[in-house]
Design an enzyme around this catalytic site. Structure first.
Site, mmCIF file in Angstrom:
data_model
loop_
_atom_site.group_PDB
_atom_site.id
_atom_site.type_symbol
_atom_site.label_atom_id
_atom_site.label_comp_id
_atom_site.label_asym_id
_atom_site.label_seq_id
_atom_site.Cartn_x
_atom_site.Cartn_y
_atom_site.Cartn_z
ATOM 1 N N ALA A 10 75.089 -19.490 -17.707
ATOM 2 C CA ALA A 10 74.277 -18.527 -17.916
ATOM 3 C C ALA A 10 73.569 -18.344 -16.479
ATOM 4 O O ALA A 10 72.075 -18.075 -16.373
ATOM 5 C CB ALA A 10 73.212 -18.556 -19.147
ATOM 6 N N ALA A 220 88.831 -15.622 0.463
ATOM 7 C CA ALA A 220 89.193 -14.739 1.903
ATOM 8 C C ALA A 220 88.213 -13.605 2.064
ATOM 9 O O ALA A 220 87.678 -13.662 3.174
ATOM 10 C CB ALA A 220 90.641 -14.290 1.826
ATOM 11 N N LEU A 225 83.554 -11.637 5.050
ATOM 12 C CA LEU A 225 82.270 -11.253 5.303
ATOM 13 C C LEU A 225 81.405 -12.166 6.117
ATOM 14 O O LEU A 225 80.583 -11.646 7.010
ATOM 15 C CB LEU A 225 81.470 -10.858 4.055
ATOM 16 C CG LEU A 225 82.180 -9.893 3.324
ATOM 17 C CD1 LEU A 225 81.731 -9.840 1.668
ATOM 18 C CD2 LEU A 225 81.888 -8.650 3.795
ATOM 19 N N CYS A 274 77.329 -18.744 -1.993
ATOM 20 C CA CYS A 274 78.723 -18.400 -1.599
ATOM 21 C C CYS A 274 79.305 -18.557 -0.431
ATOM 22 O O CYS A 274 80.387 -19.170 -0.369
ATOM 23 C CB CYS A 274 79.198 -17.030 -2.232
ATOM 24 S SG CYS A 274 79.144 -16.833 -4.066
ATOM 25 N N PHE A 275 78.906 -17.996 0.633
ATOM 26 C CA PHE A 275 79.648 -17.836 1.946
ATOM 27 C C PHE A 275 79.732 -19.398 2.426
ATOM 28 O O PHE A 275 80.824 -19.595 2.654
ATOM 29 C CB PHE A 275 78.640 -17.226 2.726
ATOM 30 C CG PHE A 275 78.695 -15.717 2.646
ATOM 31 C CD1 PHE A 275 79.267 -14.949 1.792
ATOM 32 C CD2 PHE A 275 77.999 -14.722 3.528
ATOM 33 C CE1 PHE A 275 79.611 -13.820 1.718
ATOM 34 C CE2 PHE A 275 78.099 -13.273 3.486
ATOM 35 C CZ PHE A 275 78.859 -12.910 2.544
ATOM 36 N N LYS A 337 67.783 -13.464 1.061
ATOM 37 C CA LYS A 337 68.123 -12.217 1.623
ATOM 38 C C LYS A 337 66.850 -11.439 0.578
ATOM 39 O O LYS A 337 66.373 -12.158 -0.550
ATOM 40 C CB LYS A 337 69.373 -11.645 1.088
ATOM 41 C CG LYS A 337 69.811 -11.703 -0.306
ATOM 42 C CD LYS A 337 71.338 -11.311 -0.449
ATOM 43 C CE LYS A 337 71.376 -9.896 -0.730
ATOM 44 N NZ LYS A 337 72.616 -9.657 -1.359
HETATM 45 C C1 UDX Z 1 78.152 -12.550 -1.341
HETATM 46 C C2 UDX Z 1 79.315 -11.437 -1.477
HETATM 47 O O1 UDX Z 1 78.786 -10.129 -0.568
HETATM 48 C C3 UDX Z 1 79.646 -11.210 -2.533
HETATM 49 O O2 UDX Z 1 80.732 -10.368 -2.644
HETATM 50 C C4 UDX Z 1 80.038 -12.411 -3.284
HETATM 51 O O3 UDX Z 1 80.505 -12.210 -4.666
HETATM 52 C C5 UDX Z 1 79.059 -13.319 -3.120
HETATM 53 O O4 UDX Z 1 78.696 -13.718 -1.840
HETATM 54 P P1 UDX Z 1 75.538 -12.691 -1.781
HETATM 55 O O5 UDX Z 1 75.585 -14.045 -0.827
HETATM 56 O O6 UDX Z 1 74.884 -12.463 -2.789
HETATM 57 O O7 UDX Z 1 77.142 -12.088 -1.964
HETATM 58 O O8 UDX Z 1 74.793 -11.744 -0.628
HETATM 59 P P2 UDX Z 1 75.257 -10.825 0.770
HETATM 60 O O9 UDX Z 1 74.599 -9.690 0.607
HETATM 61 O O10 UDX Z 1 76.600 -10.756 0.892
HETATM 62 O O11 UDX Z 1 74.345 -11.609 1.954
HETATM 63 C C6 UDX Z 1 74.857 -13.034 2.267
HETATM 64 C C7 UDX Z 1 73.885 -13.357 3.558
HETATM 65 O O12 UDX Z 1 74.514 -12.767 4.753
HETATM 66 C C8 UDX Z 1 72.729 -13.236 3.277
HETATM 67 O O13 UDX Z 1 71.791 -14.331 3.691
HETATM 68 C C9 UDX Z 1 72.389 -11.951 4.316
HETATM 69 O O14 UDX Z 1 70.931 -11.815 4.584
HETATM 70 C C10 UDX Z 1 73.441 -12.172 5.425
HETATM 71 N N1 UDX Z 1 73.665 -11.026 5.949
HETATM 72 C C11 UDX Z 1 74.475 -9.950 5.563
HETATM 73 C C12 UDX Z 1 73.478 -10.714 7.412
HETATM 74 O O15 UDX Z 1 72.891 -11.825 7.883
HETATM 75 N N2 UDX Z 1 73.858 -9.474 7.994
HETATM 76 C C13 UDX Z 1 74.568 -8.878 7.216
HETATM 77 O O16 UDX Z 1 74.957 -7.480 8.020
HETATM 78 C C14 UDX Z 1 74.953 -8.901 6.132
HETATM 79 P P1 ADP Z 2 76.473 -19.310 -10.237
HETATM 80 O O1 ADP Z 2 75.589 -18.723 -9.034
HETATM 81 O O2 ADP Z 2 77.770 -19.539 -9.834
HETATM 82 O O3 ADP Z 2 76.234 -18.328 -11.497
HETATM 83 P P2 ADP Z 2 74.436 -21.160 -11.270
HETATM 84 O O4 ADP Z 2 74.083 -22.424 -10.937
HETATM 85 O O5 ADP Z 2 73.481 -20.040 -11.360
HETATM 86 O O6 ADP Z 2 75.788 -20.725 -10.673
HETATM 87 O O7 ADP Z 2 74.860 -21.292 -12.887
HETATM 88 C C1 ADP Z 2 75.678 -22.149 -13.484
HETATM 89 C C2 ADP Z 2 75.345 -22.269 -14.757
HETATM 90 O O8 ADP Z 2 76.189 -23.211 -15.527
HETATM 91 C C3 ADP Z 2 74.271 -23.349 -14.881
HETATM 92 O O9 ADP Z 2 73.091 -22.708 -15.770
HETATM 93 C C4 ADP Z 2 74.747 -24.581 -15.595
HETATM 94 O O10 ADP Z 2 73.662 -24.889 -16.650
HETATM 95 C C5 ADP Z 2 75.864 -23.925 -16.331
HETATM 96 N N1 ADP Z 2 76.579 -25.204 -16.992
HETATM 97 C C6 ADP Z 2 77.094 -26.107 -16.041
HETATM 98 N N2 ADP Z 2 78.173 -26.999 -16.470
HETATM 99 C C7 ADP Z 2 78.039 -26.566 -17.981
HETATM 100 C C8 ADP Z 2 78.963 -26.741 -19.169
HETATM 101 N N3 ADP Z 2 79.726 -27.941 -18.893
HETATM 102 N N4 ADP Z 2 78.542 -26.040 -20.246
HETATM 103 C C9 ADP Z 2 77.643 -25.042 -20.357
HETATM 104 N N5 ADP Z 2 77.217 -24.742 -19.068
HETATM 105 C C10 ADP Z 2 77.210 -25.198 -18.192
#
Ligand code: UDX
Ligand code: ADP
Length: 450
Positions: A10, A220, A225, A274-275, A337
């Site tokens: 969650a 990828a 990005l 993510c990145f 961000k």
């Molecule tokens: C990213 C991807 O966009 C999304 O598709 C994927 O599922 C998860 O990762 P997120 O990390 O939530 O999403 O935010 P994003 O808006 O992509 O920004 C990532 C970072 O890059 C931020 O720190 C942002 O400030 C920076 N950024 C983004 C820049 O510095 N310049 C830009 O032009 C765009």
């Molecule tokens: P994301 O950004 O990928 O959504 P988060 O860390 O915000 O990652 O969320 C992942 C969630 O998955 C956490 O709330 C964590 O407690 C939960 N989690 C991890 N392992 C298990 C598990 N075995 N069963 C149920 N929930 C889990």
């Protein structure tokens, strides 16, 4: 027909995604489960103090919670009752053993797979939502179906939402990607997942591929990005050295239809969960297949990002006569961000640590990220946390703007100037303030790439 859905995890992905799926599929029951009871309690809180901040999320949860969206810690019960399981557990970068610092730590995913196998009482679809290395689905398929009583088909449905715009991204996605086995059963399973999204996403935007393509696409896409951000930041350094203006350069580069204007904003470097993780994952994957040059290429994206953050403190030091010991530096914004409280991999964290090494006195302000900032910087002395920007700026020698919160340009900068020690310096690492107006007030202003 309308099969019940469970999402395990969650968090930032599971919560918003399932809320939107529930909203757009009112006849399906959607249950989100997590081992973290505190998190589930927050999702269920009467006053909607949800565990994550995301614009528009509260409204969707208000509309659906208790009707067809439920949050629970009863993982066993939820698995037993459902037909379709999304897995959105965390997959951080490994900190130990082989691939430490690069590969994904799959222990949560694997634990989840074993739980699913243990509690399943019928055939189910298991859908990866977490970002995972390519071929994870195959490993999970093997774990799930080894001596299993029921058929557990593994699909990949990577999430492309960005934090801060998650609800909009979910409601109006550029595309939805569903990867599945190319067997007749696999294709039928893919269609079941297509049905969930087709209730609001135009069919032509729902793309289907084989499982591995889907897994690799996610890595990828994020690597592309991230690479754009590192590319513009590499140009920013050159602009500073030569007198060009990176925002002008970006505007003109982006006017080329082949390149496009998005993701060309120079700044403090990318953060977020993510990145970095995904680029490292991709590089590790290349490395493990002997593609050393490709691995090195992607590692360059990370190296550039780290360099960008170091440069901020180096430039600040230079501007402040090579010492910031006992000088007060206010960090405006700590989230990675705007429009999120998330601080995972935030450049502000790196900058705060670099400042602490220089013995600066730090104050941190952020409208949504202070609870996370306090946890992140708990080990540092000389850090104050202020909800109020003016309190953060009081007696500061410098402000470093780290997050482009929309209200920052509209603050009373004359008042801020009057509260600061002189010469009052503003280092706007997001280039979002009106530098000319600030200079008129009397500030010294620094930017990225100018
Ligand atoms: C990213 C991807 O966009 C999304 O598709 C994927 O599922 C998860 O990762 P997120 O990390 O939530 O999403 O935010 P994003 O808006 O992509 O920004 C990532 C970072 O890059 C931020 O720190 C942002 O400030 C920076 N950024 C983004 C820049 O510095 N310049 C830009 O032009 C765009
Ligand atoms: P994301 O950004 O990928 O959504 P988060 O860390 O915000 O990652 O969320 C992942 C969630 O998955 C956490 O709330 C964590 O407690 C939960 N989690 C991890 N392992 C298990 C598990 N075995 N069963 C149920 N929930 C889990």
């Amino acid at each position: 027909m309308n099969k019940n859905i469970v999402c395990i995890g969650a968090g930032y992905i599971g919560g918003p995604t399932m809320a939107v799926i529930a909203k757009m599929n009112p006849t399906r029951k959607v249950v989100v489960v997590d081992i973290n009871a505190e998190r589930i309690a927050a999702w269920n809180s009467a006053d909607y103090s949800l565990p994550i901040y995301e614009p528009g999320l509260v409204d969707v949860v208000k509309e659906t919670r208790g009707k067809n969206l439920f949050f629970s810690t009863d993982i066993e019960g939820a698995i037993k009752e459902c037909d379709i399981i999304f897995v959105g557990v965390n997959t951080p970068t490994k900190t130990f053993g082989r691939g430490a610092g690069m590969a994904s730590d799959l222990q949560y995913w694997e634990a989840t797979a074993r739980e699913i196998k243990k509690f399943a009482t019928s055939d189910k679809l298991v859908i990866e939502k977490s970002t995972l290395p390519v071929r994870t689905a195959a490993a999970m398929e093997a774990i799930l179906n080894d001596h299993a009583k029921y058929r557990l088909t593994v699909l990949s449905n990577p999430e492309f939402l960005a934090e801060g715009t998650a609800i909009k991204d979910l409601l109006e996605p550029d595309r939805v990607l569903i990867g599945g086995p190319t067997t007749p059963e696999g294709l039928a399973a893919v269609e079941e997942v297509v049905d969930i999204y087709a209730s609001w996403v135009p069919r032509e935007k729902i793309l289907t591929t084989n499982v591995w393509s889907a897994e690799l696409t996610k890595l990828a896409a994020n690597a592309f990005l991230a690479q754009r951000v590192s590319s513009i930041n590499a140009i920013a350094g050159l602009c500073e050295a030569t007198g060009a203006d990176v925002d002008e350069v970006a505007r003109v580069i982006g006017a080329d239809g082949r390149i496009g204007p998005k993701f060309l904003k120079a700044g403090p470097g990318f953060g977020g969960s993510c990145f970095k993780k995904d680029v490292l994952n991709l590089a590790y994957l290349c490395e493990s297949f002997g593609l050393h040059t490709a691995a090195e290429y992607w590692m360059g994206v990370i190296k550039m990002n780290e360099h960008q953050q170091e440069r901020i403190v180096t430039r600040l030091l230079k501007e402040m006569f090579n010492t910031i010991a006992n000088k007060k530096v206010a960090l405006f914004g700590f989230a990675f961000k705007a429009d999120t409280g998330d601080t995972r991999e935030t450049p502000a964290g790196t900058v705060a640590r670099n400042l602490a090494e220089e013995h600066a006195l730090i104050s941190v302000t952020d409208p949504k990220a202070l609870p996370n900032a306090k946890k992140d910087l708990a080990d540092l002395a000389n850090v104050a946390f202020e909800e109020d920007e003016y309190a953060a700026a009081t007696d500061a020698d410098a402000i470093v703007l780290m997050t482009d919160w929309r209200h920052y340009p509209a603050l009373d900068w004359k008042k801020i100037f009057s509260l600061m020690r002189k010469p009052a310096l503003v280092f706007d690492t997001r280039n979002c303030l009106d530098a000319a107006a600030l200079r008129e007030i009397g500030f010294k202003v620094m930017n990225i790439g100018k």
